[in-house]
Design an enzyme around this catalytic site. Structure first.
Site, PDB file in Angstrom:
ATOM      1  N   LYS A  42       1.021  -1.214   0.095  1.00 36.89           N
ATOM      2  CA  LYS A  42      -0.052   0.106  -0.110  1.00 36.89           C
ATOM      3  C   LYS A  42       0.812   1.285   0.093  1.00 36.89           C
ATOM      4  O   LYS A  42       1.455   1.569   0.948  1.00 36.89           O
ATOM      5  CB  LYS A  42      -0.943  -0.015   1.321  1.00 36.89           C
ATOM      6  CG  LYS A  42      -1.994   1.290   0.957  1.00 36.89           C
ATOM      7  CD  LYS A  42      -2.503   1.746   2.347  1.00 36.89           C
ATOM      8  CE  LYS A  42      -1.752   2.842   2.595  1.00 36.89           C
ATOM      9  NZ  LYS A  42      -1.675   4.103   1.718  1.00 36.89           N
ATOM     10  N   GLY A  91       6.679   5.565   8.123  1.00 37.92           N
ATOM     11  CA  GLY A  91       6.058   6.674   8.234  1.00 37.92           C
ATOM     12  C   GLY A  91       6.080   7.737   9.487  1.00 37.92           C
ATOM     13  O   GLY A  91       7.239   7.572   9.955  1.00 37.92           O
ATOM     14  N   SER A  92       4.977   8.314   9.689  1.00 42.75           N
ATOM     15  CA  SER A  92       5.130   9.059  10.992  1.00 42.75           C
ATOM     16  C   SER A  92       4.898   8.300  12.256  1.00 42.75           C
ATOM     17  O   SER A  92       4.489   7.111  12.494  1.00 42.75           O
ATOM     18  CB  SER A  92       3.829  10.068  10.797  1.00 42.75           C
ATOM     19  OG  SER A  92       2.807   9.294  11.109  1.00 42.75           O
ATOM     20  N   GLY A 103       2.904   4.889  13.087  1.00 42.92           N
ATOM     21  CA  GLY A 103       3.648   3.758  13.392  1.00 42.92           C
ATOM     22  C   GLY A 103       3.205   3.231  14.652  1.00 42.92           C
ATOM     23  O   GLY A 103       3.247   2.038  15.340  1.00 42.92           O
ATOM     24  N   GLU A 107       9.754   2.083  10.688  1.00 44.99           N
ATOM     25  CA  GLU A 107      10.756   3.218  10.511  1.00 44.99           C
ATOM     26  C   GLU A 107      10.080   4.474  10.491  1.00 44.99           C
ATOM     27  O   GLU A 107       9.336   4.851   9.754  1.00 44.99           O
ATOM     28  CB  GLU A 107      11.651   2.964   9.284  1.00 44.99           C
ATOM     29  CG  GLU A 107      12.549   1.840   9.134  1.00 44.99           C
ATOM     30  CD  GLU A 107      13.671   1.787  10.251  1.00 44.99           C
ATOM     31  OE1 GLU A 107      13.969   2.935  10.671  1.00 44.99           O
ATOM     32  OE2 GLU A 107      14.255   0.719  10.423  1.00 44.99           O
ATOM     33  N   CYS A 147      13.552  11.637   6.464  1.00 44.75           N
ATOM     34  CA  CYS A 147      13.660  11.306   7.968  1.00 44.75           C
ATOM     35  C   CYS A 147      15.047  11.347   8.607  1.00 44.75           C
ATOM     36  O   CYS A 147      15.212  11.728   9.623  1.00 44.75           O
ATOM     37  CB  CYS A 147      13.041   9.852   8.041  1.00 44.75           C
ATOM     38  SG  CYS A 147      14.150   8.707   6.847  1.00 44.75           S
ATOM     39  N   GLN A 183       1.502  19.628   4.338  1.00 47.78           N
ATOM     40  CA  GLN A 183       2.928  19.750   4.639  1.00 47.78           C
ATOM     41  C   GLN A 183       3.359  21.305   4.821  1.00 47.78           C
ATOM     42  O   GLN A 183       3.916  21.562   5.616  1.00 47.78           O
ATOM     43  CB  GLN A 183       3.631  18.860   3.870  1.00 47.78           C
ATOM     44  CG  GLN A 183       5.053  18.691   4.236  1.00 47.78           C
ATOM     45  CD  GLN A 183       5.128  18.211   5.620  1.00 47.78           C
ATOM     46  OE1 GLN A 183       4.982  17.010   5.958  1.00 47.78           O
ATOM     47  NE2 GLN A 183       5.991  18.736   6.703  1.00 47.78           N
ATOM     48  N   GLU A 187       9.543  16.667  14.804  1.00 47.66           N
ATOM     49  CA  GLU A 187      10.123  16.903  13.484  1.00 47.66           C
ATOM     50  C   GLU A 187       9.079  17.777  12.667  1.00 47.66           C
ATOM     51  O   GLU A 187       7.886  17.657  12.540  1.00 47.66           O
ATOM     52  CB  GLU A 187       9.814  15.252  13.207  1.00 47.66           C
ATOM     53  CG  GLU A 187      10.050  15.113  11.665  1.00 47.66           C
ATOM     54  CD  GLU A 187      10.002  13.783  11.302  1.00 47.66           C
ATOM     55  OE1 GLU A 187       9.094  13.098  11.188  1.00 47.66           O
ATOM     56  OE2 GLU A 187      11.055  13.221  10.668  1.00 47.66           O
TER      57      GLU A 187
HETATM   58  P1  NAD Z   1       2.175   8.779   7.462  1.00 50.62           P
HETATM   59  O1  NAD Z   1       2.389   7.955   8.983  1.00 50.62           O
HETATM   60  O2  NAD Z   1       0.908   9.559   7.469  1.00 50.62           O
HETATM   61  O3  NAD Z   1       1.724   7.640   6.298  1.00 50.62           O
HETATM   62  C1  NAD Z   1       2.632   6.473   5.986  1.00 50.62           C
HETATM   63  C2  NAD Z   1       1.702   5.469   5.419  1.00 50.62           C
HETATM   64  O4  NAD Z   1       0.937   4.993   6.364  1.00 50.62           O
HETATM   65  C3  NAD Z   1       0.724   6.001   4.409  1.00 50.62           C
HETATM   66  O5  NAD Z   1       0.780   4.786   3.633  1.00 50.62           O
HETATM   67  C4  NAD Z   1      -0.516   6.018   4.899  1.00 50.62           C
HETATM   68  O6  NAD Z   1      -1.609   5.968   4.237  1.00 50.62           O
HETATM   69  C5  NAD Z   1      -0.455   4.733   5.851  1.00 50.62           C
HETATM   70  N1  NAD Z   1      -1.372   4.931   7.073  1.00 50.62           N
HETATM   71  C6  NAD Z   1      -1.976   6.146   7.682  1.00 50.62           C
HETATM   72  N2  NAD Z   1      -2.811   5.650   8.452  1.00 50.62           N
HETATM   73  C7  NAD Z   1      -2.540   4.542   8.710  1.00 50.62           C
HETATM   74  C8  NAD Z   1      -3.264   3.895   9.792  1.00 50.62           C
HETATM   75  N3  NAD Z   1      -4.076   3.883  10.735  1.00 50.62           N
HETATM   76  N4  NAD Z   1      -3.139   2.121   9.445  1.00 50.62           N
HETATM   77  C9  NAD Z   1      -2.231   1.842   8.432  1.00 50.62           C
HETATM   78  N5  NAD Z   1      -1.544   2.644   7.606  1.00 50.62           N
HETATM   79  C10 NAD Z   1      -1.919   3.817   7.804  1.00 50.62           C
HETATM   80  O7  NAD Z   1       3.299   9.269   6.866  1.00 50.62           O
HETATM   81  P2  NAD Z   1       3.915  10.191   5.732  1.00 50.62           P
HETATM   82  O8  NAD Z   1       3.169  11.519   6.129  1.00 50.62           O
HETATM   83  O9  NAD Z   1       3.366   9.598   4.604  1.00 50.62           O
HETATM   84  O10 NAD Z   1       5.428  10.411   5.886  1.00 50.62           O
HETATM   85  C11 NAD Z   1       6.170  11.164   6.584  1.00 50.62           C
HETATM   86  C12 NAD Z   1       6.656  10.458   7.532  1.00 50.62           C
HETATM   87  O11 NAD Z   1       7.395   9.514   7.548  1.00 50.62           O
HETATM   88  C13 NAD Z   1       7.746  11.296   8.415  1.00 50.62           C
HETATM   89  O12 NAD Z   1       7.461  11.446   9.686  1.00 50.62           O
HETATM   90  C14 NAD Z   1       9.001  10.853   8.084  1.00 50.62           C
HETATM   91  O13 NAD Z   1      10.025  11.026   9.352  1.00 50.62           O
HETATM   92  C15 NAD Z   1       8.611   9.338   8.150  1.00 50.62           C
HETATM   93  N6  NAD Z   1       9.782   8.719   7.122  1.00 50.62           N
HETATM   94  C16 NAD Z   1      10.713   7.863   8.065  1.00 50.62           C
HETATM   95  C17 NAD Z   1      11.888   7.058   7.379  1.00 50.62           C
HETATM   96  C18 NAD Z   1      12.513   6.226   8.201  1.00 50.62           C
HETATM   97  O14 NAD Z   1      12.923   5.252   7.549  1.00 50.62           O
HETATM   98  N7  NAD Z   1      12.507   6.583   9.662  1.00 50.62           N
HETATM   99  C19 NAD Z   1      11.720   7.292   5.901  1.00 50.62           C
HETATM  100  C20 NAD Z   1      11.128   8.080   5.348  1.00 50.62           C
HETATM  101  C21 NAD Z   1      10.037   8.840   5.878  1.00 50.62           C
END
Ligand code: NAD
Length: 478
Positions: free
Chosen positions: A172, A225-226, A230, A247, A281, A328, A380
């Site tokens: 996804k 993701g965020s 997470g 991550e 990130c 954003q 962040e």
């Molecule tokens: P996000 O958490 O909003 O979304 C990430 C993914 O999770 C998307 O595909 C989203 O649709 C999905 N998602 C959202 N709610 C969910 C739920 N309840 N259940 C399951 N999946 C769900 O993050 P974003 O805004 O897309 O990305 C930015 C974030 O990603 C930043 O905080 C950044 O630091 C982080 N990031 C971390 C790394 C790393 O390796 N540490 C790398 C890149 C980005």
């Protein structure tokens, strides 16, 4: 306008609805219509992956290696075209986007080789006449949930090891960047892997992501993701004992010592904090600078930032592309306001910029006179915004660098062998850079952090098998 469907059970399937993929450099431009699905389509994809799991897991490693190599070869051959798609949907510059696509191609090729290198152990038992065999087996079905900021590299570094080690996949991608996710699915669909081994379902995280996380048929979940998402995933997945790898965010420090080469320090800071519009990130959002070099460093960074050109991601002369979307941008602007209210001084940037096309353009913002306890140094921002924290010496710099809820990446710029060596040990981050930006990593070695940044086994390199396999111990006599 081209439409792009879901890929489920080896078939291209119509979405329940379609959404335009808007270019953040030019809001009048849509890159295409992309499918959105509901819970039903997520369940169909999970079922298809479940049905295909036994066959793929038991299938030959040569077939896996060949498929991954074929996928990597096509990605590399199309890196300019796919880089253009990435730059148009995500907003990083064309050069950065082409680089990211190249990384994705090499990741697939690397894991093609890793499929052949999965070995076990044969060891004597403490009981005479008995042998012990330790082997690695696939988890089964893996759910892969990714963010928008590396829309081809992050999917690649999860999908490739999942398939290499015999798992089937439900992928996804982020809603904001379905184009690269769809392109990967299209390439995988033509690579010769059996139906159901790889499935793409685009849709909302709260619907598709949630269905993946809660399904008893999904054995492992790899998420980037965020922090908030997470944590939600961690709670849900562990309730049903699914394996989880997360991550998440960072608040990465770059320490600059008095003895640093000023040019190296400035280049590391500008690249690490602001390239890819600061939406990494691993971005150096905290520049921890000792007294003796502080003023010279700030003057040089400001001079360099003012010379950077913010503009359309695919224009040749652009150094920094737009922010990814309105939400954003609002978040970045809100933190710029918060920083000023907290008493930090904006040395440059932080302004909305207008260009020929309407886009989410923001000039790179540098805060000075900041304190490590301010919200702009704790939370962040995920945009082209960084802060300088002034410290008196190396020891204070280390304390400030480690004083964070995150622990993804940390860097130091120094000509002192002693301090460089000490920092590698003293840093509490998962990745440490010496005289290099905090962002920018290799694809064949482990990636990940500590504290609030990561959870579960490391990603990438040989360590990826820790997540994507489970260990079996067999006792054999005779
Ligand atoms: P996000 O958490 O909003 O979304 C990430 C993914 O999770 C998307 O595909 C989203 O649709 C999905 N998602 C959202 N709610 C969910 C739920 N309840 N259940 C399951 N999946 C769900 O993050 P974003 O805004 O897309 O990305 C930015 C974030 O990603 C930043 O905080 C950044 O630091 C982080 N990031 C971390 C790394 C790393 O390796 N540490 C790398 C890149 C980005």
């Amino acid at each position: 306008m081209a439409t792009h469907d879901q890929y489920i059970g080896g078939e291209w399937v119509k979405g329940e609805s379609y959404t335009p993929n808007i270019n953040p450099s030019n809001l009048a431009e849509s890159i295409g219509e992309y499918a959105r699905g509901g819970k039903n389509q997520a369940e169909q994809a999970i079922q298809a992956a479940r049905d295909a799991a036994a066959g793929w897991g038991a299938g030959g490693i040569q077939a896996r290696a060949d498929a991954l190599d074929t996928i990597g070869t096509e990605i590399l051959a199309r890196r300019d075209e796919l880089g253009r798609l990435l730059a148009r949907e995500e907003g990083k510059t064309l050069k950065e986007a082409v680089g990211e696509v190249g990384r994705a191609g090499y990741v697939f090729k690397f894991f093609g080789g890793e499929a052949l290198r999965l070995s076990g152990e044969l060891t004597p038992s403490v009981r005479p006449g008995v042998r012990v065999e330790v082997t690695r087996e696939p988890l089964g079905v893996v759910g892969i949930i990714t963010p928008w900021n590396f829309p081809i590299a992050i999917p690649a570094w999860k999908i490739a090891p999942a398939l290499a080690f015999g798992n089937t996949v439900v992928f996804k991608p982020a809603e904001l960047t379905p184009g690269c996710g769809w392109a990967i699915a299209d390439i995988i669909a033509r690579s010769g892997i059996p139906a159901g081994v790889f499935n793409l379902v685009v849709g909302k995280g709260s619907v598709i992501g949630d269905a993946i996380v809660k399904s008893p048929d999904v054995n492992g979940i790899s998420f980037t993701g965020s922090v908030d998402t997470g944590h939600q995933i961690l709670v849900e997945a562990t309730k049903r004992h699914a394996k989880v790898q997360l991550e998440m965010g960072g608040k990465n420090p770059l320490v600059v010592l008095d003895d640093a080469d000023l040019d190296v320090a400035v280049n590391c800071a500008v690249n690490g904090a602001f390239f890819s519009t600061g939406q990494r990130c691993t971005a150096s959002s905290r520049l921890v600078v000792t007294d003796g070099i502080h003023d010279r460093f700030v003057d040089s960074v400001v001079e360099k930032l003012k010379a950077l050109r913010v503009g359309d991601a695919i224009a040749d002369d652009t150094d920094i592309g737009p922010v990814v979307d309105q939400a954003q941008l609002d978040q970045d602007l809100s933190y710029i306001e918060i920083g000023q209210k907290e008493g930090a001084r904006l040395a440059c940037g932080g302004d909305r910029v207008t260009r020929d096309t309407e886009g989410f353009y923001l000039s790179p913002a540098l805060f000075v006179d900041t304190d490590n306890q301010m919200r702009i140094n704790r939370e962040e921002v995920f945009g082209p915004v960084a802060s300088v924290v002034r410290v008196k010496d190396y020891d204070e710099a280390v304390d400030v660098a480690n004083d964070t809820d995150f622990g993804l990446s940390a860097g130091i710029v120094t000509t002192s062998l002693k301090h460089a060596g000490d920092f590698k040990q003293a840093s509490r981050a998962g990745m440490v850079m010496v005289n290099l930006p905090t962002a920018g990593v290799d694809y064949h070695v482990p990636f990940g952090g500590t504290k609030g940044s990561s959870y579960g086994p490391r990603e990438q390199g040989g360590y990826a098998k820790e997540f994507y396999t489970t260990v079996k111990t067999a006792y054999v006599t005779g």
